[in-house]
Motif scaffolding. Structure first.
Motif, PDB file in Angstrom:
ATOM      1  N   LYS A  62     -12.208  -6.741 -31.847  1.00 13.65           N
ATOM      2  CA  LYS A  62     -11.456  -5.640 -32.488  1.00 13.65           C
ATOM      3  C   LYS A  62     -11.259  -6.484 -33.886  1.00 13.65           C
ATOM      4  O   LYS A  62     -10.776  -7.552 -33.920  1.00 13.65           O
ATOM      5  N   TYR A  91      -6.877  -9.668 -32.238  1.00 15.77           N
ATOM      6  CA  TYR A  91      -7.524  -8.736 -33.256  1.00 15.77           C
ATOM      7  C   TYR A  91      -7.946  -9.905 -34.556  1.00 15.77           C
ATOM      8  O   TYR A  91      -7.064 -10.829 -34.937  1.00 15.77           O
ATOM      9  N   TYR A 132     -18.519  -5.783 -34.631  1.00 14.79           N
ATOM     10  CA  TYR A 132     -17.193  -5.296 -33.853  1.00 14.79           C
ATOM     11  C   TYR A 132     -17.669  -4.277 -33.075  1.00 14.79           C
ATOM     12  O   TYR A 132     -18.257  -3.309 -33.354  1.00 14.79           O
ATOM     13  N   GLU A 134     -14.807  -2.253 -32.202  1.00 15.57           N
ATOM     14  CA  GLU A 134     -13.595  -1.433 -32.675  1.00 15.57           C
ATOM     15  C   GLU A 134     -12.982  -1.881 -34.091  1.00 15.57           C
ATOM     16  O   GLU A 134     -13.031  -3.087 -34.348  1.00 15.57           O
ATOM     17  N   ASN A 136      -9.720  -0.892 -36.889  1.00 17.25           N
ATOM     18  CA  ASN A 136      -8.591  -0.194 -37.241  1.00 17.25           C
ATOM     19  C   ASN A 136      -8.280  -0.607 -38.764  1.00 17.25           C
ATOM     20  O   ASN A 136      -8.552  -1.623 -39.072  1.00 17.25           O
TER      21      ASN A 136
END
Length: 325
Positions: A62, A91, A132, A134, A136
């Motif tokens: 992530k 993360y 990756y 994910e 954000n």
């Protein structure tokens, strides 16, 4: 979707008011335990962007991409605090520096601005190629407007790896915020921005004298003037008003298709709460706006700080980890 007019943020009693809640973290909060690895990537127009990576010891697949505010960089306390907490929770983080903000002047006549989503898209595309699962996005102030605009641009095919967006202290109405910062009580913030923006333009003018007329510099008294005389023409806009109308995220949020959190403080001296499109946001299914009574601009220091974590950082982590909007 409801607008939450209260949060559980309680500031220290010795930081009353939005100004102190803004200034104290910006000047006195020190974070020294984030270790970046810098990488420079080239842009399609033969310029460069400096990326600062900070990796979690836990390989979760992530990534969070963080966009700083006006005349900020990857080392601002609000970025570092967020990176530190996210790293501890699995993360990886990529804090990118806008053109001219990474410690070295960029190579083209353009700088950065509140709607320059082409650069953010370039960073996202590059990061997506790193394997990756994910991605954000988190943005602060100007970087928050940039993030919301990017997520809501209908002409852009959003990378399916992008799962959530979070923004803090975002000026969704750029003109209203530009006019707000002209007020006498906000001049300290405007002057701080101008103290770095004007020297940058002067330096750029020496490299591109045909693009920048420094004789108009004497006309720049406010941030609005700066945007009208320099930001707008350098980036293809007719005027400051045209720039603000084209780039204010309030005109893009209705098209956001992924869970997105907007957090603004009601005592933010730079972003008046009345400038936020409350009625519009209430009607959106993918966007949640939280209005904190306290916090200032990119401050959000709680009365009691545990493990050096600020309220905004805990709120972002909670939203990232939540299954629901």
């Amino acid at each position: 979707m409801t607008v939450l007019k209260k949060t559980d943020l309680v500031p220290p009693f010795w930081l009353p008011g939005g100004h102190l809640q803004t200034i104290y973290p910006a000047l006195l909060r020190k974070i020294t335990d984030v270790n970046y690895i810098r990488e420079r990537i080239l842009t399609p127009d033969d310029d460069f962007l400096d990326l600062d990576w900070s990796f979690s010891k836990t390989k979760s697949g992530k990534l969070v991409i963080l966009s700083h505010g006006l005349e900020g960089d990857s080392n601002r306390q609000y970025v570092l605090g967020m990176v530190r907490l996210l790293n501890k929770n699995g993360y990886d983080c990529l804090a990118w520096n806008f053109r001219s903000c990474g410690g070295e002047m960029n190579q083209t006549s353009r700088f950065y601005h509140s709607g320059a989503t082409d650069d953010l898209d370039h960073v996202v595309s590059y990061a997506a190629g790193r394997g990756y699962q994910e991605i954000n996005l988190i943005g602060f102030s100007l970087g928050g407007n940039l993030t919301l605009k990017y997520l809501g641009e209908t002409e852009r095919h959003l990378n399916p790896l992008i799962k959530k967006g979070i923004v803090f202290s975002v000026p969704m109405d750029l003109k209203a915020c530009s006019l707000a910062i002209i007020k006498r009580e906000n001049r300290v913030y405007m002057q701080r921005f101008m103290n770095t923006l004007l020297p940058k333009v002067s330096q750029k003018a020496k490299l591109f004298p045909d693009h920048i007329n420094m004789e108009k510099g004497s006309l720049v008294k406010t941030l609005y003037d700066f945007d009208d005389i320099y930001t707008a023409p350098l980036h293809g806009f007719d005027s400051a008003d045209h720039y603000y109308e084209s780039c204010s995220s309030m005109f893009f949020v209705q098209n956001i298709s992924i869970p997105t959190l907007i957090v603004n403080a009601m005592n933010d001296p730079i972003v008046p709460v009345r400038s936020l499109p409350l009625d519009l946001v209430i009607s959106l299914s993918n966007v949640q706006l939280e209005l904190s009574r306290y916090g200032g601009h990119c401050g959000f220091r709680p009365s009691r700080v545990f493990n050096a974590v600020y309220w905004s950082e805990k709120r972002a982590l909670n939203f990232l980890q939540s299954e629901n909007l």
